[in-house]
Design an enzyme around this catalytic site. Sequence first.
Site, PDB file in Angstrom:
ATOM      1  N   ASP A   1     -27.807  -1.455   9.410  1.00 41.02           N
ATOM      2  CA  ASP A   1     -27.389  -0.676  10.579  1.00 41.02           C
ATOM      3  C   ASP A   1     -25.983  -1.029  11.050  1.00 41.02           C
ATOM      4  O   ASP A   1     -25.683  -0.991  12.238  1.00 41.02           O
ATOM      5  CB  ASP A   1     -28.413  -0.817  11.721  1.00 41.02           C
ATOM      6  CG  ASP A   1     -29.825  -0.582  11.209  1.00 41.02           C
ATOM      7  OD1 ASP A   1     -30.044   0.476  10.602  1.00 41.02           O
ATOM      8  OD2 ASP A   1     -30.682  -1.463  11.356  1.00 41.02           O
TER       9      ASP A   1
ATOM     10  N   ASN B   1     -36.611   3.740   3.487  1.00 42.02           N
ATOM     11  CA  ASN B   1     -36.566   2.711   4.535  1.00 42.02           C
ATOM     12  C   ASN B   1     -35.176   2.684   5.176  1.00 42.02           C
ATOM     13  O   ASN B   1     -34.994   2.139   6.256  1.00 42.02           O
ATOM     14  CB  ASN B   1     -36.916   1.313   3.984  1.00 42.02           C
ATOM     15  CG  ASN B   1     -36.182   0.947   2.716  1.00 42.02           C
ATOM     16  OD1 ASN B   1     -35.588   1.804   2.059  1.00 42.02           O
ATOM     17  ND2 ASN B   1     -36.223  -0.310   2.333  1.00 42.02           N
TER      18      ASN B   1
ATOM     19  N   GLY C   1     -31.626   4.337   6.802  1.00 45.58           N
ATOM     20  CA  GLY C   1     -31.253   5.464   7.656  1.00 45.58           C
ATOM     21  C   GLY C   1     -29.764   5.428   7.890  1.00 45.58           C
ATOM     22  O   GLY C   1     -29.261   4.508   8.523  1.00 45.58           O
ATOM     23  N   HIS C   2     -29.037   6.361   7.320  1.00 48.29           N
ATOM     24  CA  HIS C   2     -27.584   6.412   7.489  1.00 48.29           C
ATOM     25  C   HIS C   2     -27.217   7.613   8.355  1.00 48.29           C
ATOM     26  O   HIS C   2     -27.636   8.729   8.070  1.00 48.29           O
ATOM     27  CB  HIS C   2     -26.889   6.506   6.127  1.00 48.29           C
ATOM     28  CG  HIS C   2     -27.043   5.264   5.311  1.00 48.29           C
ATOM     29  ND1 HIS C   2     -26.703   5.170   3.988  1.00 48.29           N
ATOM     30  CD2 HIS C   2     -27.504   4.037   5.643  1.00 48.29           C
ATOM     31  CE1 HIS C   2     -26.949   3.945   3.552  1.00 48.29           C
ATOM     32  NE2 HIS C   2     -27.443   3.247   4.537  1.00 48.29           N
TER      33      HIS C   2
ATOM     34  N   THR D   1     -37.342   4.339  11.953  1.00 48.81           N
ATOM     35  CA  THR D   1     -38.636   4.092  12.618  1.00 48.81           C
ATOM     36  C   THR D   1     -38.564   4.236  14.132  1.00 48.81           C
ATOM     37  O   THR D   1     -39.603   4.199  14.791  1.00 48.81           O
ATOM     38  CB  THR D   1     -39.115   2.656  12.307  1.00 48.81           C
ATOM     39  OG1 THR D   1     -38.100   1.755  12.784  1.00 48.81           O
ATOM     40  CG2 THR D   1     -39.333   2.436  10.830  1.00 48.81           C
ATOM     41  N   GLY D   2     -37.371   4.348  14.688  1.00 49.64           N
ATOM     42  CA  GLY D   2     -37.219   4.451  16.146  1.00 49.64           C
ATOM     43  C   GLY D   2     -37.432   3.127  16.863  1.00 49.64           C
ATOM     44  O   GLY D   2     -37.405   3.057  18.087  1.00 49.64           O
TER      45      GLY D   2
ATOM     46  N   ASP E   1     -16.087   0.095  19.779  1.00 51.78           N
ATOM     47  CA  ASP E   1     -16.169   0.761  21.089  1.00 51.78           C
ATOM     48  C   ASP E   1     -17.362   0.286  21.926  1.00 51.78           C
ATOM     49  O   ASP E   1     -17.308   0.294  23.157  1.00 51.78           O
ATOM     50  CB  ASP E   1     -16.268   2.284  20.897  1.00 51.78           C
ATOM     51  CG  ASP E   1     -17.418   2.645  19.965  1.00 51.78           C
ATOM     52  OD1 ASP E   1     -17.420   2.161  18.818  1.00 51.78           O
ATOM     53  OD2 ASP E   1     -18.322   3.394  20.378  1.00 51.78           O
TER      54      ASP E   1
ATOM     55  N   SER F   1     -13.905   1.145  13.026  1.00 49.92           N
ATOM     56  CA  SER F   1     -14.563   2.333  13.562  1.00 49.92           C
ATOM     57  C   SER F   1     -14.672   2.185  15.082  1.00 49.92           C
ATOM     58  O   SER F   1     -15.107   1.153  15.580  1.00 49.92           O
ATOM     59  CB  SER F   1     -15.946   2.475  12.920  1.00 49.92           C
ATOM     60  OG  SER F   1     -16.632   3.518  13.542  1.00 49.92           O
TER      61      SER F   1
ATOM     62  N   GLY G   1     -16.007   4.811  17.149  1.00 58.44           N
ATOM     63  CA  GLY G   1     -16.908   5.822  17.707  1.00 58.44           C
ATOM     64  C   GLY G   1     -17.761   6.360  16.583  1.00 58.44           C
ATOM     65  O   GLY G   1     -17.526   6.081  15.406  1.00 58.44           O
TER      66      GLY G   1
HETATM   67  P1  IMP Z   1     -38.993  -2.753   4.099  1.00 62.58           P
HETATM   68  O1  IMP Z   1     -37.673  -2.516   3.445  1.00 62.58           O
HETATM   69  O2  IMP Z   1     -39.578  -1.523   4.720  1.00 62.58           O
HETATM   70  O3  IMP Z   1     -39.972  -3.476   3.215  1.00 62.58           O
HETATM   71  O4  IMP Z   1     -38.760  -3.739   5.352  1.00 62.58           O
HETATM   72  C1  IMP Z   1     -38.382  -5.099   5.184  1.00 62.58           C
HETATM   73  C2  IMP Z   1     -37.430  -5.545   6.280  1.00 62.58           C
HETATM   74  O5  IMP Z   1     -36.166  -4.932   6.073  1.00 62.58           O
HETATM   75  C3  IMP Z   1     -37.856  -5.142   7.690  1.00 62.58           C
HETATM   76  O6  IMP Z   1     -37.417  -6.145   8.602  1.00 62.58           O
HETATM   77  C4  IMP Z   1     -37.086  -3.856   7.919  1.00 62.58           C
HETATM   78  O7  IMP Z   1     -36.896  -3.607   9.306  1.00 62.58           O
HETATM   79  C5  IMP Z   1     -35.778  -4.198   7.225  1.00 62.58           C
HETATM   80  N1  IMP Z   1     -35.036  -3.036   6.754  1.00 62.58           N
HETATM   81  C6  IMP Z   1     -35.244  -2.321   5.639  1.00 62.58           C
HETATM   82  N2  IMP Z   1     -34.326  -1.360   5.501  1.00 62.58           N
HETATM   83  C7  IMP Z   1     -33.503  -1.468   6.551  1.00 62.58           C
HETATM   84  C8  IMP Z   1     -32.328  -0.757   6.952  1.00 62.58           C
HETATM   85  O8  IMP Z   1     -31.850   0.171   6.305  1.00 62.58           O
HETATM   86  N3  IMP Z   1     -31.747  -1.185   8.118  1.00 62.58           N
HETATM   87  C9  IMP Z   1     -32.236  -2.227   8.831  1.00 62.58           C
HETATM   88  N4  IMP Z   1     -33.315  -2.918   8.481  1.00 62.58           N
HETATM   89  C10 IMP Z   1     -33.948  -2.544   7.357  1.00 62.58           C
END
Ligand code: IMP
Length: 428
Positions: free
Chosen positions: A13, A38, A40-41, A300-301, A332, A413, A415
Amino acid sequence: MPAIVIIGGQWGDEGKGKIVDHLAERASMVVRFGGGNNAGHTVVIGDSVFKLHQVPAGILRPQVAAVLGSGMVINPPALVEELDALAARGISIGNLHISTNAHLVMPYHILFDELEERMRGNLAIGTTKRGIGPAYADKAARTGLRMQDLIDRERFARRVAQALKRVNLELTRVFGQRAITVEEIVSQYAPAAERLAPFVADTGLLVHDALRRGEVVLMEGAHATMLDIDFGTYPYVTSSSCSVGGACLGVGISPIMIKQIVGVIKVYTSRVGKGPFPTELTDETGDWIVERGHEYGTTTGRRRRCGWIDLVSLRYAARINGFTGIAVTRLDVLSGLQEVKLCIGYRLPDDTVTEHYPPDTNVLAQTTAIYETMPGWQDDISSARSWDDLPPQARAYCQRISDWLDVPMDLISVGAERSELVALHWPI
Ligand code: IMP
């Protein structure tokens, strides 16, 4: 052969999507090399917000081929949904390629992720429950299914039947769940198989040919160094190689083709899920960063844990990856603080102080961060487009990060929007 790798320096993130989108302006191909949905971009173009999970950020540039590399674990129905959503918003998906060797996230992987997390109780990892860990476990156990299996209906049914022999034993006898049938899975995945089949290719060769033609290829890291299966805070990590080595493994190119490695570094730290986090802030400054930075997971929110920047773990990330440049993000968000802190050392359980990241997760969990304090800045910096547009305190802060890591800054970056960027140096 200008391959450029973009890697997250922290726990994910960091804002990699925006950096990839920016660099893709001069690229012909963007390849995602690991993980699945898993990730999120987020990319913001004008008023439009695009949240990508499996599709590389390059898809938003019409001249760019978007490639899902062999190191990924793909959830086919979720990918179709993502592609349909992009197409509905006028984004062309014609130049998309999916590795024939990429593994599949199967419905039982998602089930096992949930059941295994529940079984771990207090020691749960805090996964995204997208089936990522079980899918990579099957890959290593040589019981995984791949895109090439999916697109051949008979072969798929055969491979599913084989896999279900073990899966159903585990589901029924270990977890007390009902058994799954081949038909259930085949009917669930058949529409996606048909939709995705035209995109499946030998992507390693496509990338190699683009590089031989001298085209710029970006390799888009997902997750981040501290979530890497080998170098992260194991076991609180994801199951893929999300540092630079994974780029070769998950694309199929030689390391000598990599010209630049850009580390994406957020000016504070965040983490979702469990695991040690030496600079975590559990006070109102932490809450302030969460709210100001909208630090809630794209996938996942979940509310992210936030804290000051950790230069000890970042120096480790710079070493592991060999960053040739850094993209400093979300500057920022820190505007408005009287002072900002940077972690420049760890006090270990035996009361000694180190500048080196301890590889033992238990030791890491017991360290206390040692900070350096710098003056903050009050101005809104989102309109800054050059180094001189930034307040002196913000410049000093960025410079300190770069100096500490001994890596030059490529970008800053300021903003979320595509144009809210100070481009200091093109890594290409
Ligand atoms: P998994 O990848 O779903 O098995 O999760 C394993 C760990 O990696 C957990 O703590 C997730 O929150 C974290 N995680 C996986 N992908 C990301 C991502 O893209 N951003 C931040 N945390 C991630």
